[in-house]
Scaffold this motif. Sequence first.
Motif, PDB file in Angstrom:
ATOM      1  N   ARG A 107     -16.846   6.163  16.652  1.00 11.85           N
ATOM      2  CA  ARG A 107     -17.387   5.974  18.015  1.00 11.85           C
ATOM      3  C   ARG A 107     -18.649   6.811  18.213  1.00 11.85           C
ATOM      4  NH1 ARG A 107     -13.057   3.865  21.403  1.00 11.85           N
ATOM      5  NH2 ARG A 107     -12.705   1.996  20.211  1.00 11.85           N
ATOM      6  N   TYR A 138       0.846  -1.207   0.000  1.00 12.25           N
ATOM      7  CA  TYR A 138       0.000   0.000   0.000  1.00 12.25           C
ATOM      8  C   TYR A 138       0.878   1.253   0.000  1.00 12.25           C
ATOM      9  CZ  TYR A 138       1.093  -0.158   5.007  1.00 12.25           C
ATOM     10  OH  TYR A 138       1.756  -0.195   6.203  1.00 12.25           O
ATOM     11  N   LYS A 173      -1.528  -0.386  22.683  1.00 13.30           N
ATOM     12  CA  LYS A 173      -1.792  -0.710  21.281  1.00 13.30           C
ATOM     13  C   LYS A 173      -0.546  -0.248  20.552  1.00 13.30           C
ATOM     14  CE  LYS A 173      -6.008  -0.468  19.484  1.00 13.30           C
ATOM     15  NZ  LYS A 173      -7.455  -0.271  19.290  1.00 13.30           N
ATOM     16  N   ARG A 174      -0.167  -0.960  19.525  1.00 10.30           N
ATOM     17  CA  ARG A 174       1.130  -0.637  18.931  1.00 10.30           C
ATOM     18  C   ARG A 174       1.135   0.796  18.420  1.00 10.30           C
ATOM     19  NH1 ARG A 174       4.460  -0.854  14.632  1.00 10.30           N
ATOM     20  NH2 ARG A 174       6.410  -2.008  14.818  1.00 10.30           N
ATOM     21  N   LYS A 186      -7.592  -9.557   8.391  1.00  7.71           N
ATOM     22  CA  LYS A 186      -8.889  -9.780   9.031  1.00  7.71           C
ATOM     23  C   LYS A 186      -9.972  -9.288   8.085  1.00  7.71           C
ATOM     24  CE  LYS A 186     -10.575  -6.656  11.878  1.00  7.71           C
ATOM     25  NZ  LYS A 186     -11.160  -5.904  12.987  1.00  7.71           N
ATOM     26  N   GLY A 190      -9.944   2.603   9.149  1.00  6.81           N
ATOM     27  CA  GLY A 190      -8.887   2.064  10.004  1.00  6.81           C
ATOM     28  C   GLY A 190      -7.741   3.030  10.168  1.00  6.81           C
ATOM     29  N   THR A 191      -7.311   3.188  11.418  1.00  4.17           N
ATOM     30  CA  THR A 191      -6.222   4.126  11.718  1.00  4.17           C
ATOM     31  C   THR A 191      -5.145   3.454  12.573  1.00  4.17           C
ATOM     32  OG1 THR A 191      -7.585   4.970  13.518  1.00  4.17           O
ATOM     33  CG2 THR A 191      -7.587   6.237  11.490  1.00  4.17           C
ATOM     34  N   TRP A 247      -4.783  -5.831  19.155  1.00  4.19           N
ATOM     35  CA  TRP A 247      -4.585  -7.125  18.507  1.00  4.19           C
ATOM     36  C   TRP A 247      -3.581  -7.975  19.275  1.00  4.19           C
ATOM     37  CZ3 TRP A 247       0.362  -7.879  17.022  1.00  4.19           C
ATOM     38  CH2 TRP A 247       1.114  -6.799  16.559  1.00  4.19           C
ATOM     39  N   CYS A 288       9.122   0.335   6.869  1.00  5.65           N
ATOM     40  CA  CYS A 288       9.333  -0.218   8.206  1.00  5.65           C
ATOM     41  C   CYS A 288       9.373   0.917   9.237  1.00  5.65           C
ATOM     42  CB  CYS A 288      10.617  -1.038   8.263  1.00  5.65           C
ATOM     43  SG  CYS A 288      12.066  -0.099   7.795  1.00  5.65           S
ATOM     44  N   ALA A 330      -8.031  -0.603   5.910  1.00  6.31           N
ATOM     45  CA  ALA A 330      -6.762  -0.765   6.646  1.00  6.31           C
ATOM     46  C   ALA A 330      -7.128  -1.338   8.005  1.00  6.31           C
ATOM     47  CB  ALA A 330      -6.058   0.580   6.778  1.00  6.31           C
ATOM     48  N   LEU A 390       1.644 -11.285  11.239  1.00  4.83           N
ATOM     49  CA  LEU A 390       0.610 -10.366  10.732  1.00  4.83           C
ATOM     50  C   LEU A 390       0.445 -10.637   9.249  1.00  4.83           C
ATOM     51  CD1 LEU A 390       2.048  -7.367  12.698  1.00  4.83           C
ATOM     52  CD2 LEU A 390      -0.280  -8.212  13.000  1.00  4.83           C
ATOM     53  N   SER A 414      -1.296   1.266  12.062  1.00  3.36           N
ATOM     54  CA  SER A 414      -0.064   1.628  11.332  1.00  3.36           C
ATOM     55  C   SER A 414      -0.301   1.737   9.838  1.00  3.36           C
ATOM     56  CB  SER A 414       1.024   0.590  11.579  1.00  3.36           C
ATOM     57  OG  SER A 414       1.298   0.489  12.933  1.00  3.36           O
ATOM     58  N   ILE A 468     -17.868  -5.512   8.952  1.00  2.00           N
ATOM     59  CA  ILE A 468     -18.789  -4.425   8.588  1.00  2.00           C
ATOM     60  C   ILE A 468     -19.824  -5.013   7.625  1.00  2.00           C
ATOM     61  CG2 ILE A 468     -19.008  -2.091   7.631  1.00  2.00           C
ATOM     62  CD1 ILE A 468     -15.955  -1.786   8.062  1.00  2.00           C
TER      63      ILE A 468
HETATM   64  O1  N01 Z   1      -3.918  -2.940  11.661  1.00  2.85           O
HETATM   65  P1  N01 Z   1      -4.451  -2.440  13.088  1.00  2.85           P
HETATM   66  P2  N01 Z   1      -2.741  -2.365  10.776  1.00  2.85           P
HETATM   67  N1  N01 Z   1     -14.827  -0.589  11.793  1.00  2.85           N
HETATM   68  O2  N01 Z   1      -5.153  -3.622  13.659  1.00  2.85           O
HETATM   69  C1  N01 Z   1      -9.825  -0.417  12.510  1.00  2.85           C
HETATM   70  C2  N01 Z   1       2.175  -3.848  11.753  1.00  2.85           C
HETATM   71  N2  N01 Z   1       2.439  -2.844  10.756  1.00  2.85           N
HETATM   72  O3  N01 Z   1      -2.711  -3.135   9.528  1.00  2.85           O
HETATM   73  O4  N01 Z   1      -8.547  -0.131  16.858  1.00  2.85           O
HETATM   74  C3  N01 Z   1     -14.020   0.473  11.974  1.00  2.85           C
HETATM   75  O5  N01 Z   1      -3.381  -1.848  13.868  1.00  2.85           O
HETATM   76  C4  N01 Z   1      -9.220  -0.596  13.853  1.00  2.85           C
HETATM   77  O6  N01 Z   1      -9.988   0.042  14.845  1.00  2.85           O
HETATM   78  P3  N01 Z   1      -9.907  -0.517  16.379  1.00  2.85           P
HETATM   79  C5  N01 Z   1       2.157  -3.171  13.104  1.00  2.85           C
HETATM   80  O7  N01 Z   1       2.612  -4.074  14.055  1.00  2.85           O
HETATM   81  C6  N01 Z   1       3.656  -2.272  10.748  1.00  2.85           C
HETATM   82  O8  N01 Z   1      -2.809  -0.903  10.682  1.00  2.85           O
HETATM   83  O9  N01 Z   1     -10.083  -2.015  16.290  1.00  2.85           O
HETATM   84  N3  N01 Z   1     -12.703   0.361  12.149  1.00  2.85           N
HETATM   85  C7  N01 Z   1      -7.862   0.024  13.622  1.00  2.85           C
HETATM   86  O10 N01 Z   1      -7.911   1.407  13.668  1.00  2.85           O
HETATM   87  C8  N01 Z   1       0.687  -2.889  13.264  1.00  2.85           C
HETATM   88  O11 N01 Z   1       0.282  -2.671  14.578  1.00  2.85           O
HETATM   89  C9  N01 Z   1       3.931  -1.316   9.871  1.00  2.85           C
HETATM   90  O12 N01 Z   1     -11.018   0.160  17.069  1.00  2.85           O
HETATM   91  C10 N01 Z   1     -12.182  -0.873  12.127  1.00  2.85           C
HETATM   92  C11 N01 Z   1      -7.557  -0.423  12.206  1.00  2.85           C
HETATM   93  O13 N01 Z   1      -8.783  -0.737  11.614  1.00  2.85           O
HETATM   94  C12 N01 Z   1       0.096  -4.122  12.660  1.00  2.85           C
HETATM   95  O14 N01 Z   1       0.913  -4.407  11.548  1.00  2.85           O
HETATM   96  C13 N01 Z   1       2.987  -0.897   8.978  1.00  2.85           C
HETATM   97  C14 N01 Z   1     -12.974  -2.006  11.941  1.00  2.85           C
HETATM   98  C15 N01 Z   1      -6.693  -1.648  12.174  1.00  2.85           C
HETATM   99  O15 N01 Z   1      -5.469  -1.323  12.708  1.00  2.85           O
HETATM  100  C16 N01 Z   1      -1.315  -3.967  12.206  1.00  2.85           C
HETATM  101  O16 N01 Z   1      -1.467  -2.695  11.610  1.00  2.85           O
HETATM  102  C17 N01 Z   1       1.745  -1.465   8.976  1.00  2.85           C
HETATM  103  C18 N01 Z   1     -14.360  -1.813  11.761  1.00  2.85           C
HETATM  104  N4  N01 Z   1     -15.177  -2.838  11.584  1.00  2.85           N
HETATM  105  C19 N01 Z   1       1.472  -2.456   9.876  1.00  2.85           C
HETATM  106  N5  N01 Z   1     -12.179  -3.092  11.991  1.00  2.85           N
HETATM  107  C20 N01 Z   1       5.267  -0.724   9.921  1.00  2.85           C
HETATM  108  O17 N01 Z   1       5.436   0.437   9.943  1.00  2.85           O
HETATM  109  C21 N01 Z   1     -10.931  -2.639  12.211  1.00  2.85           C
HETATM  110  N6  N01 Z   1     -10.941  -1.296  12.298  1.00  2.85           N
HETATM  111  C22 N01 Z   1       6.404  -1.651  10.023  1.00  2.85           C
END
Ligand code: N01
Length: 861
Positions: free
Chosen positions: A346, A46, A323-324, A143, A179-180, A488, A51, A373, A139, A182, A147
Amino acid sequence: MVIDVLGVGAGFAGLYLLHRLRSLGFSTKVIESAGDVGGTWYWNRYPGARCDIESLDYSYSFDRELETEWQWSERYATQPEILRYLGYVADKYDLRRDIRFSTRVESASWDHDALLWRIRTDNGDEILSRFYIMASGCLSLPKTPDIEGLDRYRGDSYYTGRWPHDPVDFSGKRVAVVGTGSSGIQSIPIIAEQAAELTVFQRTPNFSRPAYNGPVSAAKRAAFGAGPAAYREAARWSRAGVPMEANATRALQASTQERLATYEAAYASGDLLAFGAAYADILLSPQANETVCEFLRNKIRSIVRDPETAEALCPRDHFYGAKRPCLDTSYYETYNLPHVRLVDVRKEPLRTITEKGIDTASRSFEFDAIVFATGFDAMTGPIVAVDIKGRDGQSLAAKWADGPKTYLGLTTHGFPNFFTITGPGSPSVLSNMAVSIEQHVDWVSTCLTHMREQRLDTIEPTPLAEAGWVQHVNDCADITVFPQANSWYMGANVPGKTRVFLPYIGGVGRYRAICNDVAQQNYLGLAFTGRDGARCDDGLICRLQPDVSMLLHFIESLGMPPRETMSVTEARAQSIAMRTGRPPGPDVGEIIDATLPGANGPLVYRLYRPSSRGPHPILVYFHGGGWVIGSYDSDDPFCRDLCVHSDCIVISTDYRHAPEARFPAAIDDGFAATCWIAANAEVLGGEPSKLAMCGWSAGGNIAAVVCQMARDADAPLIAGQVLINPVTDCDFTRDSYAMNGSGYLLTTSLMQWFWDHYADAADRTNPKASPLRAPDLRGLPPALVVTCEFDPLRDEGLAYAEALASAGVDVRYLPNRGQIHTSLISVDIIRSGSGARAEIAAAVRGFFQNGTFISDCRRGL
Ligand code: N01
């Protein structure tokens, strides 16, 4: 044909696994569902993906030649550059010839007769392998967003974790990002650069801060260049897999200004780990953590111009790190752009996806594209996505339904010759993955080599070792702020998934030491079978609570002489010095220092009054210190804690110490002080006739004896007694002395030293010195007897509880697993003792509320 090892996944882990095992002479193949190497970096294409651990750290260390050949162009490399790196590695070590791409493992079952795994792939092949290793990433299983109406949407949908290979152009489009985490935070600023309109749907705001990306810093290059081997070694033994100075100070010990300066420096560093390491207790103490949270919220407020949007972006439902956290480039600035808006899910819940866009509870939106995301089914998801069946057809998914059960995050009982690389129960996602992957692969490789040399066919952990590890993983998490978040890490992002803390939070270096220890102790907790018979040294690798273990290491590092080799004056001075800088304990309503009449002159006491309205019951407290060391204020944090949580007045009273005043001076003072407090209860703000006793160690001895004296004198009336690690007998032959008499601060020789100073040999069997020897224990007040597993005094505490129960006294016995003699009074140092401290306070309250002190005696001790 049967191969030695089949690995799943050709990312960082699978590539190194293949290289290492192949070079050790094991026939090894890897199955990969993607069309090429890269793992997570193959799929997560994306916009903005890069990293967030510096590339110089997030890279292999096993080959110096590779390290010198490959130069990173940026501090935090982009996804394409990382993918190129992994491709380079695959080429350099000629790995692709043993990887079957575009193939998915569907099932793996253990054939116990043939002692091999039968692995089936989606193209119908069956592979036979002696060992089966999941290197499938933590990871890697996106998921499906929960929705409604996902299939209804007619526009373009994208998933950050499965991004198309062809470039996606959002120019002129109305785009939504859901999604907000990483992925969202990295992609939103880039998508905003192209899109005509961008709408971000945020359910939970995350903590993010600027990565300050750029070239690898001169300081980093210098640190690495000065000695790559030493640098890598430091990373291997560090907390998170990156060399980093840890601050031993606690956050609230620093002044507000000092904290601010520390946090500004952490912010400016652009280093993901900097805030977690800013103070020793950031990830442990809610109060310390909140100082970081508010600092970062203020940063958000200073960047985002619209105050309502800024507040919506401020995380409030979790502690920093739980949360990370994220690193970003212009994430918050993006919300200042006129075509970008934030929808707070929310306040305005997502109702459904429609044909044209998204409906919330109050609005309908139309979009040309939606980017999900929404994260991953982390850690366990990719593993149980394969139908893995162990001995007797047991399913791994069923075994892990209540949370993963592993030994070291590497193996699981019932599944012989099965390993997970960075599996649940290992540091994995809490660390620099490159370091953790190499450590796991190296450990497994050494283990397989050992098995080959020893003619061993199978390996699996014992139920005891596995249960002990699961307990240790939970113990480590429980002293931190992590389990409180819906993260997570806890499996909380996947509906229906059991909530349990998945990774090991004890640290990379400590974990490495544990794994090495297991191997050195003849593979403790692992059962082998082989051509020359079966073999197993069963046992637990980590029995101490994690914070106790850290404390013991710290004290050992000070290299202090044993107390019993000192003079009394030196020992007392050392005890006072050890107390400086300790956490103060909670605030109470009022503290008064005064004197009361002892048996032979005045004694100083300290009264702790709760902030609630009085009058309150009174708890008389006697400090520990072997009758030789300490004073009314030596257990001050614990007395505060007791006062706050029991809602009683706590009066910590002095007593005369040996050797100046030997037995029975301390007892006589204890009894005199108790009588005076009872007589003056009302003046002190107490409720008349609501008096209980408490003491720790030698203080527990005094409390127990005072209860016996009060019973015999028919006064004062005592409602209950709490005896914490009490000295109840002068006999050193109990098992707990033999087991715990050295290495856990209170030693056999120190107890000998205390007794020698306190009482003549002839006096020691006197019930006033050894209350366990009292001829009659009937009629004593209800008692809570508290012991710790690694305390020489444990068994005499238990013996006293049993003797009280036999005499018909209401007794509750509270043993504490993994704790040492000093654990429970060490407020905010031994956090794992907080549950026991809460139980002690509850028992004290119960003494004064009819019928609420439920004894084990009544329930059967
Ligand atoms: O996933 P996430 P990610 N309705 O689970 C939201 C690694 N990583 O892919 O927090 C509305 O963190 C969800 O909301 P909530 C890194 O370890 C690393 O972004 O569940 N929203 C959240 O905001 C990271 O932590 C890099 O309330 C919904 C978001 O989606 C891990 O991977 C880069 C929803 C998911 O965030 C995962 O990151 C990217 C719904 N039904 C990832 N369902 C580096 O930089 C989910 N959400 C190395």
